[in-house]
Design an enzyme around this catalytic site. Structure first.
Site, short mmCIF file in Angstrom:
data_model
loop_
_atom_site.label_atom_id
_atom_site.label_comp_id
_atom_site.label_asym_id
_atom_site.label_seq_id
_atom_site.Cartn_x
_atom_site.Cartn_y
_atom_site.Cartn_z
N ASP A 198 51.28 46.84 31.76
CA ASP A 198 50.72 47.38 33.00
C ASP A 198 51.09 48.87 33.12
O ASP A 198 52.27 49.20 33.21
CB ASP A 198 51.31 46.58 34.17
CG ASP A 198 50.74 47.01 35.51
OD1 ASP A 198 49.99 47.99 35.55
OD2 ASP A 198 51.06 46.34 36.51
N ARG A 238 43.76 48.29 33.60
CA ARG A 238 43.51 47.79 32.24
C ARG A 238 42.16 47.11 32.05
O ARG A 238 41.45 47.40 31.08
CB ARG A 238 44.64 46.81 31.85
CG ARG A 238 45.97 47.47 31.70
CD ARG A 238 47.10 46.47 31.67
NE ARG A 238 47.28 45.83 32.97
CZ ARG A 238 48.11 44.85 33.23
NH1 ARG A 238 48.85 44.35 32.25
NH2 ARG A 238 48.21 44.35 34.44
N CYS A 256 42.89 41.49 34.44
CA CYS A 256 44.27 41.97 34.58
C CYS A 256 44.74 41.62 35.99
O CYS A 256 44.20 40.69 36.60
CB CYS A 256 44.38 43.47 34.27
SG CYS A 256 43.41 44.53 35.35
P1 4NP Z 1 45.97 46.60 36.48
O1 4NP Z 1 47.15 47.50 37.11
O2 4NP Z 1 46.39 45.16 36.64
O3 4NP Z 1 45.92 47.03 35.05
O4 4NP Z 1 44.71 46.94 37.26
C1 4NP Z 1 47.62 47.33 38.40
C2 4NP Z 1 46.94 47.90 39.45
C3 4NP Z 1 47.42 47.77 40.74
C4 4NP Z 1 48.58 47.05 40.97
C5 4NP Z 1 49.26 46.47 39.91
C6 4NP Z 1 48.77 46.60 38.61
N1 4NP Z 1 49.09 46.93 42.29
O5 4NP Z 1 50.18 46.37 42.44
O6 4NP Z 1 48.44 47.37 43.24
#
Ligand code: 4NP
Length: 166
Positions: free
Chosen positions: A130, A21, A15
């Site tokens: 997300d 995710r 991800c």
């Molecule tokens: P992930 O969610 O891609 O599902 O781990 C996110 C976690 C952190 C961030 C964006 C999406 N961030 O911008 O820090």
């Protein structure tokens, strides 16, 4: 000695941050594989490097824990070149990260790259949204989608092994 060697199934989930995710997907497949006896290496990574070394988001930990899956020990890392050779399958959680993975893929990489939702009949081409800026319900919805997908991929891996293409 000539012995035919079948590569061991090795699945990487990717991800953006590797704290919501993809660690949920890693935990879900580890749990389903353990239950069904599927022999499989499982890992996760982010296309971005914002959360290298971080534990999963607390909401992801709590959501998985409600189904008896402990992801608290996982730590964030960034996708690297070696991943395209070490893993038989790389699953992107959404289309933006699929593009990010494809942009980094070496020409001779052996991993089959697909969307996680390509494993689910009728959901091909879809993204797992997300949940980072969302609420607990968003995390639960992500978890439900992930459970359906890892269960579908496990069924395919059980019948087709590493040859499975999604
Ligand atoms: P992930 O969610 O891609 O599902 O781990 C996110 C976690 C952190 C961030 C964006 C999406 N961030 O911008 O820090």
């Amino acid at each position: 000695m000539s012995e035919s060697h079948t590569p061991k199934l090795a699945v990487l989930f990717v991800c953006l941050g590797n704290i919501c995710r993809s660690p949920m997907a890693e935990g879900a497949l580890r749990a389903v594989a353990a239950k069904s006896g599927l022999d499989c290496i499982v890992d996760s990574a982010g296309t971005a490097g914002y959360h290298i070394g971080d534990a999963p988001d607390e909401r992801a930990i709590v959501t998985a824990r409600a189904d008896g899956v402990d992801i608290s020990g996982l730590r964030g890392r960034q996708l690297d070149l070696e991943d395209f050779y070490r893993f038989t399958h790389i699953f992107a959680l959404d289309t933006a990260n699929l593009e990010g993975i494809r942009a980094r893929a070496p020409r001779d990489g052996s991993a089959k790259v697909a969307l996680l939702m390509d494993t689910v009949e009728g959901k091909q081409g879809g993204s797992v949204k997300d949940p980072y800026y969302g609420d607990d319900d968003d995390f639960r919805q992500v978890w439900e989608e992930i459970l359906i997908a890892v269960s579908a991929m496990t069924t395919r891996f059980e019948s087709e092994g590493v040859q499975a293409e999604f």
